[in-house]
Enzyme design. Structure first.
Site, PDB file in Angstrom:
ATOM      1  N   HIS A 357       0.787  -1.227   0.000  1.00  0.00           N
ATOM      2  CA  HIS A 357       0.000   0.000   0.000  1.00  0.00           C
ATOM      3  C   HIS A 357       0.823   1.282   0.000  1.00  0.00           C
ATOM      4  O   HIS A 357       0.241   2.364  -0.016  1.00  0.00           O
ATOM      5  CB  HIS A 357      -0.927   0.031   1.222  1.00  0.00           C
ATOM      6  CG  HIS A 357      -2.168  -0.772   1.053  1.00  0.00           C
ATOM      7  ND1 HIS A 357      -3.302  -0.281   0.465  1.00  0.00           N
ATOM      8  CD2 HIS A 357      -2.444  -2.063   1.378  1.00  0.00           C
ATOM      9  CE1 HIS A 357      -4.239  -1.220   0.435  1.00  0.00           C
ATOM     10  NE2 HIS A 357      -3.738  -2.303   0.987  1.00  0.00           N
ATOM     11  N   LYS A 545      -8.943  13.291   5.320  1.00  0.00           N
ATOM     12  CA  LYS A 545      -8.060  12.121   5.291  1.00  0.00           C
ATOM     13  C   LYS A 545      -7.122  12.204   6.484  1.00  0.00           C
ATOM     14  O   LYS A 545      -7.074  13.229   7.171  1.00  0.00           O
ATOM     15  CB  LYS A 545      -7.260  12.048   3.989  1.00  0.00           C
ATOM     16  CG  LYS A 545      -6.521  13.325   3.615  1.00  0.00           C
ATOM     17  CD  LYS A 545      -5.820  13.164   2.273  1.00  0.00           C
ATOM     18  CE  LYS A 545      -6.827  13.083   1.151  1.00  0.00           C
ATOM     19  NZ  LYS A 545      -6.298  12.374  -0.033  1.00  0.00           N
ATOM     20  N   ARG A 546      -6.414  11.119   6.711  1.00  0.00           N
ATOM     21  CA  ARG A 546      -5.468  11.089   7.832  1.00  0.00           C
ATOM     22  C   ARG A 546      -4.504  12.273   7.742  1.00  0.00           C
ATOM     23  O   ARG A 546      -4.077  12.648   6.662  1.00  0.00           O
ATOM     24  CB  ARG A 546      -4.693   9.760   7.765  1.00  0.00           C
ATOM     25  CG  ARG A 546      -3.702   9.518   8.864  1.00  0.00           C
ATOM     26  CD  ARG A 546      -3.277   8.056   8.868  1.00  0.00           C
ATOM     27  NE  ARG A 546      -2.821   7.611   7.555  1.00  0.00           N
ATOM     28  CZ  ARG A 546      -1.541   7.554   7.166  1.00  0.00           C
ATOM     29  NH1 ARG A 546      -0.587   7.931   8.008  1.00  0.00           N
ATOM     30  NH2 ARG A 546      -1.206   7.117   5.985  1.00  0.00           N
ATOM     31  N   LYS A 551       0.463  14.270   2.930  1.00  0.00           N
ATOM     32  CA  LYS A 551      -0.874  14.591   2.389  1.00  0.00           C
ATOM     33  C   LYS A 551      -1.096  16.096   2.291  1.00  0.00           C
ATOM     34  O   LYS A 551      -2.040  16.557   1.672  1.00  0.00           O
ATOM     35  CB  LYS A 551      -1.954  13.927   3.251  1.00  0.00           C
ATOM     36  CG  LYS A 551      -1.907  12.398   3.188  1.00  0.00           C
ATOM     37  CD  LYS A 551      -2.964  11.764   4.066  1.00  0.00           C
ATOM     38  CE  LYS A 551      -2.856  10.257   4.126  1.00  0.00           C
ATOM     39  NZ  LYS A 551      -3.278   9.585   2.891  1.00  0.00           N
ATOM     40  N   THR A 653      -8.632   6.822  -2.007  1.00  0.00           N
ATOM     41  CA  THR A 653      -9.999   6.418  -2.337  1.00  0.00           C
ATOM     42  C   THR A 653     -10.980   7.542  -2.026  1.00  0.00           C
ATOM     43  O   THR A 653     -12.081   7.558  -2.556  1.00  0.00           O
ATOM     44  CB  THR A 653     -10.411   5.139  -1.572  1.00  0.00           C
ATOM     45  OG1 THR A 653     -10.138   5.306  -0.182  1.00  0.00           O
ATOM     46  CG2 THR A 653      -9.686   3.925  -2.111  1.00  0.00           C
ATOM     47  N   LYS A 657     -14.490   8.712  -4.004  1.00  0.00           N
ATOM     48  CA  LYS A 657     -15.788   8.932  -3.357  1.00  0.00           C
ATOM     49  C   LYS A 657     -16.353  10.306  -3.705  1.00  0.00           C
ATOM     50  O   LYS A 657     -17.547  10.447  -4.009  1.00  0.00           O
ATOM     51  CB  LYS A 657     -15.643   8.786  -1.833  1.00  0.00           C
ATOM     52  CG  LYS A 657     -15.363   7.368  -1.375  1.00  0.00           C
ATOM     53  CD  LYS A 657     -14.868   7.314   0.057  1.00  0.00           C
ATOM     54  CE  LYS A 657     -14.324   5.921   0.361  1.00  0.00           C
ATOM     55  NZ  LYS A 657     -13.392   5.902   1.481  1.00  0.00           N
TER      56      LYS A 657
END
Length: 812
Positions: A357, A545-546, A551, A653, A657
């Site tokens: 991942h 998100k985390r 990120k 993901t 969405k």
């Protein structure tokens, strides 16, 4: 499953309340009604669940077992009602009873058995396996406490225990009779048998019982119900020959507590040795219980020699966490089933498949040799032998690889390398987006790829459109069905039929109305949760998100600060109002990530109450981000922030969405963004920033200076100086660590390098949003192409490309 009418369901809920609790309907609380409803649904599921398992047994079906440390299943009540074909009747029945349906559904505590994308992916995969009639089951851990409950206090993240089991969980079935014994520590003794082979006895061990709790995974209106089996650690009470010791054992509360801790917390703090060892213990607990269970079921169901196990069983390990399943399979086959090493290795490597991942070093797990050997002595011996044989093969049969052995060895530098173990011990290695797989093959795992090119393959992640569109956004889903018919629900790629309507103005206005209703609902929720009024006609710009440096939530909040500075300089500036919505948890020991959360909340506390801004700008941080919260936010999103440093985000993901719900993506060419871009093109998303190749070139050869940008871009300098001088914060030192991390560590995730192109991309976002019909055309185009990212499509690829599974439909 028998069809219920709304009136029939209302009567049955009333009857359950009377029988089970002696209550009249008018006396029942929302929680009472929820449990009565869940009991009815569970009763509907059970016959199909039993029938499905019997069908697999009778037909000798090949089955996949998905092993994962995380299953972020969220709340199941609406999903189960939808998949049972009972959701609409239930909503009507609850309204007739005088209840608000969402209030009843909200009584179920989210099962937060995951951290983010990894665990939600596992949940989506299970949904698709059942909905496509594939024999596939999940094996995970029944954590007593899920991922922590996040509270924001004075802007800071505070972690509280998430005791999701404080109320009875109506979907699980305890299967005590199928408990499995797990062994830790002890000594391993070696004996020579008469035939000259070796026998190993693992003795004087610490024993733990793994008790399974089964949760049904209901397929979409097809009578297939697979199983998510979660293991709980419980004390082992010795049999009657040790009678008399049980009381002493029971009263050894410290020992009992240490056993229960194995399944106490998802991802315990590993900043100390005890925490690290607990994580390793959790991983072995999961794989040992699962592998023993799989072999037991194989022997019961197939009556075949174990050498043929790969014909009927495939074990997919979700990231490196379950890699210990490989030596555990070897142990069971050799020590308990008397297979030779070569025979056991053939079975093991024929049964295991590995999903990688990430390319991030922190996720490519390693464990100290001493810890592994002390906690799992027999497993370590097997890993050591796997490594010896692998390295010997490299030395003698791949002479060109001799110099690479330290980079390929399963045990190196005093550590066990779990990703290497997973690659050596499996028949398939897949990445989760095209760019991610190419990086694995050509860089991070190039040494293994040159050895085993046929093992490597790509399976781009997916999401279940049933939860994330049909369930989460019924207004939009109903409109889509009105336009193109209902077949897209079973065949999501048929969403492409919407492309015929992208210039149909009356229809686009209906899409706009559906989005506006969702935005109004989220605005109401935000006001209820935070007391802040946001403009539902503003651009809802969402990053959920985390919280992690790669990120780049930091890049997002720098853009907010830039806009705020512009508005302070010129309060009359003509800008489209923006509402920036964040949802994120940071790992408890991740200091910089928690500082970024503090910065977002501090900026929000200033921006949201500044009269100069005149409601043109709002910043909302919604605490305790989870699946249920995502279901509220995603349908309302206009902009989907997917701004990771290129090459760092394996897939993503959340991008899928929000795309499926009509949001437009602003993002880097990273992860699945690339594949979204392949479908919708430059015209229907907003791409900016460094490419993966440019990022990796900077990492290899240097040439990037954050200080140069600081000294030459007055916007950047102003923002960083504001952090340094304490303009955002109650004290001057508040955010200096963020300031120094960017300038002293040369901005490792290229926030400053991508700042200007990110600002330019947002200028284009604003211009585009002003042209309502152009925006709506792009929105519908994104929805139309999103069917490719259904997890149904991904699971079909796994089933045919890796697992060789057959569908078992009801008519068969």
């Amino acid at each position: 499953m028998q069809p219920y009418t709304a009136d029939g369901l209302k009567d049955e809920i009333a009857r359950r309340l009377q029988v089970d609790k002696g209550q009249k309907l008018e006396e029942a609380s929302p929680k009472d009604v929820y449990y009565a409803l869940a009991s009815i649904v569970h009763g509907e599921i059970m016959p199909s669940w039993n029938k499905t398992q019997q069908k697999y047994k009778d037909k000798k079906a090949k089955q996949v077992y998905y092993l994962s440390m995380e299953f972020l299943i969220g709340s199941l009540i609406k999903s189960n009602l939808l998949n049972c074909g009972m959701l609409n009747q239930t909503i009507e029945a609850l309204r007739k009873m005088g209840f608000h349906p969402e209030e009843i559904f909200a009584q179920e505590q989210d099962a937060a058995l995951g951290n983010g994308g990894l665990g939600r992916l596992a949940a989506c995969f299970l949904d698709s396996l059942s909905s496509l009639d594939y024999p596939g089951h999940g094996h995970g851990i029944r954590y007593r406490y899920g991922l922590f409950e996040q509270r924001i206090i004075h802007g800071n993240q505070v972690e509280l225990p998430d005791y999701w089991l404080k109320d009875a969980y109506p979907w699980e079935n305890r299967k005590e009779e199928e408990a499995i014994l797990i062994h830790f520590r002890g000594e391993v003794h070696m004996f020579k048998k008469n035939d000259g082979s070796l026998e190993f006895k693992h003795e004087n061990t610490d024993k733990v019982m793994a008790v399974p709790y089964d949760i049904p995974v209901v397929g979409y209106q097809n009578s297939t119900v697979n199983t998510l089996r979660l293991w709980s650690a419980e004390p082992y009470f010795p049999p009657e020959e040790n009678e008399g010791q049980e009381d002493d054992f029971y009263h050894d509360l410290e020992h009992q507590h240490s056993i229960e801790q194995i399944t106490g917390f998802l991802y315990p703090d590993d900043s100390n040795i005890e925490g690290k060892e607990l994580r390793l213990k959790q991983q072995y607990f999961l794989v040992s219980s699962s592998i023993q269970n799989i072999i037991r079921q194989f022997k019961e169901n197939y009556q075949l020699p174990l050498s043929r196990l790969p014909e009927k069983v495939v074990i997919q390990i979700n990231d490196t966490h379950p890699s210990l399943g490989i030596p555990e399979m070897m142990r069971v086959l050799m020590d308990e089933e008397n297979l030779s090493w070569d025979a056991a290795w053939k079975v093991t490597t024929g049964a295991f498949a590995y999903t990688n991942h990430t390319t991030l070093s922190e996720a490519l797990e390693t464990w100290p040799v001493e810890m592994t050997e002390g906690l799992l002595p027999r497993i370590y011996m097997i890993i050591h032998e796997i490594n010896e044989r692998f390295c010997r093969d490299l030395w003698f049969n791949h002479k060109e690889k001799r110099e690479e052995i330290p980079q390929l060895a399963v045990i190196a530098d005093g550590r066990v390398h779990m990703a290497r173990l997973a690659i050596v011990g499996s028949f398939s290695v897949n990445g989760v987006a095209r760019i991610h797989t190419e990086i694995l093959k050509n860089q991070e795992m190039s040494g293994f790829y040159s050895l085993y090119p046929k093992k490597f393959n790509n399976k781009t992640n997916g999401i279940t459109h049933r939860r994330w569109l049909l369930q989460a956004n019924p207004g939009l889903a109903g409109l889509i069905t009105d336009v193109i018919g209902p077949n897209w629900i079973r065949r999501p790629k048929q969403l492409i039929s919407l492309m015929k309507y992208t210039k149909d103005r009356p229809l686009l206005e209906k899409f706009a109305s559906a989005k506006q209703q969702n935005k109004q609902a989220l605005a109401n929720f935000i006001h209820q949760r935070t007391g802040i009024a946001v403009d539902p006609h503003s651009i809802f710009d969402v990053q959920i998100k985390r919280l992690h440096e790669y990120k780049r939530q930091l890049l997002n909040i720098f853009h907010v600060i830039y806009l705020y500075n512009e508005l302070k300089d010129n309060p009359q500036l003509d800008v489209v109002p923006r509402t920036f919505i964040f949802g994120a948890k940071a790992a408890p020991s991740y200091y910089l990530a928690k500082e970024i959360i503090k910065l977002i909340n501090t900026v929000a506390s200033i921006v949201n109450y500044d009269k100069d801004v005149k409601d043109k700008l709002k910043v909302i941080f919604l605490e305790n981000y989870n699946v249920s919260l995502a279901e509220k936010i995603i349908p309302a999103a206009d902009i989907s922030e997917q701004i990771s440093t290129a090459s760092k985000e394996a897939s993503g993901t959340g991008n899928m969405k929000m795309m499926m719900n009509g949001a437009l993506t602003i993002g880097t060419m990273d992860g699945a963004n690339i594949e979204i871009h392949d479908l919708v093109g430059d015209d229907n998303m907003f791409i900016f920033g460094l490419s993966a190749e440019q990022v990796m070139d900077y990492y290899r050869h240097g040439g990037y200076s954050a200080t140069d940008i600081y000294n030459t871009d007055d916007r950047v300098k102003r923002i960083l100086d504001q952090l340094k001088l304490g303009e955002f914060g109650s004290q001057e030192i508040e955010f200096k660590d963020i300031y120094y991390n960017i300038l002293s560590h040369n901005d490792p995730y290229f926030v400053l390098k991508d700042f200007e192109p990110y600002m330019e991309a947002h200028e284009i976002v604003e211009r585009t949003y002003r042209d309502t019909y152009s925006w709506l055309q792009k929105s519908v185009t994104n929805i139309a192409y999103s069917g490719k990212f259904s997890s149904d499509h991904t699971i079909q690829q796994y089933a045919t490309g890796i697992w060789n599974l057959k569908q078992f439909k009801e008519k068969e």
